[in-house]
Scaffold this active site. Structure first.
Site, short mmCIF file in Angstrom:
data_model
loop_
_atom_site.label_atom_id
_atom_site.label_comp_id
_atom_site.label_asym_id
_atom_site.label_seq_id
_atom_site.Cartn_x
_atom_site.Cartn_y
_atom_site.Cartn_z
N HIS A 63 0.87 -1.19 0.00
CA HIS A 63 0.00 0.00 0.00
C HIS A 63 0.90 1.23 0.00
CE1 HIS A 63 -3.14 2.83 0.66
NE2 HIS A 63 -2.67 3.19 1.83
N ASP A 187 -7.58 1.61 2.41
CA ASP A 187 -7.17 2.53 3.48
C ASP A 187 -8.10 3.72 3.72
OD1 ASP A 187 -5.49 3.27 5.55
OD2 ASP A 187 -4.17 4.45 4.27
#
Length: 994
Positions: A63, A187
């Protein structure tokens, strides 16, 4: 700069097919590069699973925030590792190297902004290697936008743009195998219904995310509803906006004890039985236990595990060496009756197995806001955090759409013209980066916020050259154009000093707009003439004391000149301004509070004792409501609290009390009456002021607020709100928009899909307001249109509050490690923020007809440019790029150059089903009769993100637990050139033009 041709007729189309398509009006060209062999990417590349076992899909991933604790550049290069150890270029280098060592391995990549940058630096042989990995499904792109956008504070038009930018690069680089099948928002801090709707219309088969409210997750785990069907529009016919949605088990982290990155502390798999610390049996047993436990809260015999986290795989060998062993040793247990099967996988391969399971799925129709990860930890502060950056992002979007439109209307001369080389790409990429969930959200470190703003400013400078070239081509004038970006604080050196100048107003909307122009001047009297040479009513009034304070040394104008312009659709009009020697003196402000101000549409009343608003009346509809407004602040928690140690911060809103402090129960006022505008200027304190404006021809009231520097001498962080208290009987309901599009009904202390245990009566009732919110009863609807994304709520019946500014002294322990305490060189003692709110009072059946066009007008505001002195007599003073204005229900969302011979057009029906008696009906637009300067040669329809032909877009179908399985009926249009739009529908066209 992405310049690869998306359409290459000569090389890729049969002559006959091209001729047939040309005469039918269709564009025949395929999407993306063709290769000699048949690829085995996507669903065809998935590893086999075991039908009688628990299949554990391991998804290696990283990420990579497009800016957060470090800037985009610092993250890519691995600079400033003293802040955070992260280097994206090394991640991609390392992953490619490790994928080549074992054909079973898989990896997914998400953020195209980083991959694009890495790709440009690779050799041709490395590019061929990566293409082979992609074609074999070993490297797979998911989501594929330029970034992973925020879902609360982004406007849908900017989200579509950034997704288009990223997906176009993948399409042109890798063809079919570069197209992501899955949306991946692991996220962002809460999830918007409009995002799901957009992803469905972009052709995604499914959507996975990591964060949802802790109470919601607990219930979904108990009922095995962590995988569901999200029906993301009440207007679009199912399954058009239906999207399968999966909630990941560990956010986006690996299971506890199974992290093997260089930043992890978990022990590696030690598989030499001769060594004392051999741990294979322990690893296998722990993993099988975790897998079996996870399977208890999901519906099928397939589960997913995210093997990675923030900026991991910089040394991919650590991960893959241990994952290879994990798969080998767990699967070896099958020989002795083990029922767990582990495999390298991707989100799309996992999704395919869920689809094959042929189950029914829980149906959801609301959204996932607000998000809390604990009883006193509501992530609702970032709805307002960094309000100046949020406004600058919104202005930048308006500038970008104008830049895109003028690049089309001005033709090739726009890019290379008398003012040099301009481009729209720099601003496109800067705007795309700004959509990231730690950018416009306001949850980044200060130096990163500065970098986002710098990128937007640089992009706008490049666009200014393009805009000047285009306006020169369209008007015939090569006079130098000046852009004044600080008009909101009455700063524009040209208008302040010049005795004669012209102002060009470009309107990016596809309907005519009446727009008030407000310019800083030093003269006392002026003459203004429109494009036809006719005099226009104008008014000169003194610059307010609050404006002088906020602009500081950036400008010295004593007065402001006001006049209205009528700007044509998708075009410009030019007014001339001349200083008069012997004109009437400017109006002087009166120190008394007027009992009311009014025009032919509205009457606004004030309490003469307090100087505050007291009522609002619509004179056309004969409505009248009590309306008081004031400013307050919540005391931000410092963490020392009996219930929790959670402080307010960039992400989290946590007031210490449910009762805000009033800044002042009265306001010092002065008023100004004039032919263009009536103003009541209110000062509540040295750091809060407001101007109430009623223009002569407007149906809405304008409130311009100025807040800051927020005082912190008492060592208290403050969260500043404005609150409207009315006589409207709301019954605890209010309404907010979703990313600027469909309206959602909210209710105090309530969630539509689960029973809420409310622990934060203020923060737990805050929602994102992207462009508007309203309260209503049977008779009256008060709509508030905002000029940026903000947080707000209806805490009391008949009340609506909006958070304007936040200044906090503590970090909220969510990773940013910095209090939200903004200062600048101009405001070292604390940031001052200025913004605008529009109020509209209408009967509910007519309200949408007013607030939807109004919101679009605030989002896409006219662009002003100035030229000194007299214009050449042959200058074209007025222009429209349309043959006629589009119907009221139709919004021109996108008009941008695609390549040399084609452009991208998006048309949007901007009303919901049943929202308007007049405008909630289907509307047909003839594309050939739209533009005044473009000849259309061909048209093909694409999906929303313009990376698939619409008629080739096939998605998985899913069955909700209700049992219904709707089929979308195709709408037969009379002609390829006629586009019918139904409520809330966006249609995307690729037009071949001359």
């Amino acid at each position: 700069m992405i310049r690869a041709s998306f359409l290459d007729m000569a090389a890729r189309c049969l002559h006959l097919a091209a001729l047939l398509s040309f005469f039918s009006g269709a564009l025949p060209f395929p999407l993306g590069p063709e290769t000699g062999k048949s690829p085995t990417c996507g669903y065809e590349s998935c590893h086999a699973t075991q039908p009688d076992m628990l299949n554990v899909h391991l998804v290696p991933h990283t990420h990579d925030d497009v800016g957060w604790l470090k800037t985009v550049d610092q993250y890519f290069y691995g600079d400033r590792n003293d802040i955070q150890h992260a280097g994206v270029q090394y991640i991609l280098d390392s992953v490619v190297d490790q994928l080549l060592k074992n054909p079973d391995r898989r990896f997914i990549y998400v953020e195209t902004a980083f991959f694009y940058r890495w790709w440009r630096q690779q050799s041709s042989s490395m590019k061929q290697t990566v293409k082979q990995l992609v074609e074999e499904g070993r490297l797979e792109f998911v989501n594929g936008g330029w970034c992973m956008s925020d879902e609360a504070t982004t406007h849908y038009s900017s989200v579509i743009d950034q997704m288009t930018l990223g997906l176009r690069f993948l399409n042109e680089t890798f063809g079919l195998c570069g197209r992501p099948r899955v949306a991946w928002h692991i996220d962002p801090f809460g999830h918007a219904r409009e995002h799901a709707s957009m992803f469905a219309q972009m052709g995604y088969d499914g959507f996975f995310f990591g964060r949802l409210d802790y109470q919601d997750r607990s219930l979904r785990m108990a009922t095995k509803e962590q995988e569901l069907l999200w029906r993301a529009s009440e207007s679009l016919t199912p399954p058009m906006a239906d999207l399968f949605t999966g909630i990941l088990p560990n956010g986006y982290n690996p299971p506890t004890g199974f992290c093997w990155d260089q930043s992890c502390d978990d022990p590696p798999i030690r598989d030499d039985p001769e060594l004392e610390d051999y741990n294979v049996d322990d690893v296998v047993n722990r993993f099988v236990a975790i897998a079996n436990s996870q399977s208890m809260v999901y519906k099928t015999n397939h589960i997913i595990m995210t093997m990675g986290s923030d900026f991991q795989y910089e040394n991919a060998n650590l991960w893959y060496k241990n994952l290879d062993k994990l798969i080998r040793y767990v699967n070896a247990e099958q020989a002795d009756g083990g029922k767990v099967n582990v495999l390298y996988s991707t989100p799309s391969c996992y999704l395919q197995e869920l689809h094959r399971a042929n189950r029914t799925w829980a149906l959801k129709t609301d959204d996932f806001f607000p998000y809390a990860d604990a009883p006193h930890d509501f992530w609702t502060g970032y709805f307002t955090s960094r309000p100046a950056l949020k406004r600058y992002e919104r202005i930048s979007n308006s500038n970008l759409q104008t830049c895109n439109q003028l690049e089309v209307l001005g033709g090739p001369d726009s890019r290379k013209g008398p003012f040099g080389e301009g481009d729209s790409q720099t601003l496109k990429e800067a705007m795309a980066v700004a959509q990231h969930h730690d950018a416009v959200s306001g949850t980044e470190k200060q130096h990163v916020a500065n970098d986002y703003a710098r990128r937007l400013a640089n992009g706008w400078q490049r666009c200014q050259v393009l805009v000047s070239n285009s306006l020169a081509a369209l008007s015939g004038s090569t006079a130098e154009r000046i852009y004044c970006d600080n008009l909101n604080i009455s700063v524009c050196p040209l208008t302040e000093a010049s005795k004669k100048f012209s102002v060009n107003v470009y309107n990016p909307l596809a309907r005519p707009v009446s727009y008030p122009v407000r310019l800083p001047v030093n003269g006392s009297s002026y003459e203004v003439k429109d494009a036809n040479g006719k005099p226009v009513d104008c008014q000169v009034l003194p610059v307010s004391s609050s404006t002088k304070e906020v602009r500081r040394s950036r400008g010295y104008a004593l007065r402001e000149l006001l006049f209205q312009v009528e700007a044509p659709p998708l075009g410009f009009t030019t007014s001339s301004v001349s200083l008069l020697k012997d004109g009437p003196p400017p109006a002087s402000p009166s120190p008394r509070t007027p009992t009311s101000i009014q025009n032919k549409f509205l009457r606004v009343t004030f309490d003469p004792d307090t100087g505050l608003l007291s009522g609002l009346s619509n004179l056309e509809t004969k409505q009248s409501i009590k309306l008081t407004q004031n400013f307050y602040w919540y005391n931000a928690s410092d963490g020392n609290n009996t219930h929790s140690n959670q402080p307010s911060g960039a992400y989290i809103f946590r007031p210490n009390s449910s009762t805000p402090f009033i800044i002042s129960s009265s306001a010092k006022t002065e008023s100004i009456q004039g032919v263009v505008v009536q103003e009541v200027r209110q000062v509540f304190s040295p750091w809060v002021s407001q101007v109430v404006r009623l223009y002569s021809d407007r149906r809405e009231l304008e409130l311009e607020w100025t807040v800051g520097p927020v005082p912190i001498g008492d060592d208290l962080g403050k969260e500043v709100i404005t609150r409207f208290d009315t006589s409207i009987k709301t019954s605890e309901y209010f309404y907010t928009d979703s990313n600027g599009r469909e309206m959602l009904r909210r209710r105090k202390d309530f969630r539509p899909s689960w029973t809420l245990r409310q622990s934060e009566p203020i923060a737990g009732n805050y929602y994102p307001i992207n462009s508007r919110a309203f309260i209503k009863d049977e008779e009256d609807q008060l709509t508030v249109v905002t000029d940026r994304s903000q947080g707000g709520g209806s805490i009391h019946n008949g009340s609506l509050e909006i958070m304007l500014h936040r200044r906090l002294l503590y970090d909220d322990v969510r990773g940013v490690a910095e209090p939200l305490n903004e200062t600048s060189d101009i405001f070292p003692e604390g940031l001052v923020v200025r913004g605008g709110i529009l109020l509209s009072l209408q009967p509910p059946p007519r309200a949408a007809d007013a607030h939807r066009p109004l919101a679009q007008q605030v989002v896409l505001q006219p662009l002003l440019s100035f030229t000194e002195g007299e214009l050449h007599p042959d200058t074209r003073l007025e222009f429209s790029g349309l043959q006629a204005a589009l119907p009221p229900a139709v919004h021109l969302l996108t008009l941008t150059q695609w390549d040399e011979d084609s452009l991208l057009l998006r048309l949007e029906h901007q009303f919901q089903t049943g929202e308007s008696k007049v405008n909630s009906e289907p509307v047909t637009v003839n594309l050939q009769k739209m533009f005044s300067t473009l000849k259309l040669l061909g048209v093909s329809e694409m999906n929303l993100s313009a990376n698939q032909w619409k008629d080739e877009m096939k998605r998985f179908d899913w069955t909700p637990q209700t049992g219904e399985k709707p089929l979308l009926k195709e709408f037969q249009e009379r002609s390829v050139w006629e586009a019918t739009l139904r409520p809330m529908e966006i249609r995307t066209f690729l037009l071949r033009v001359r």
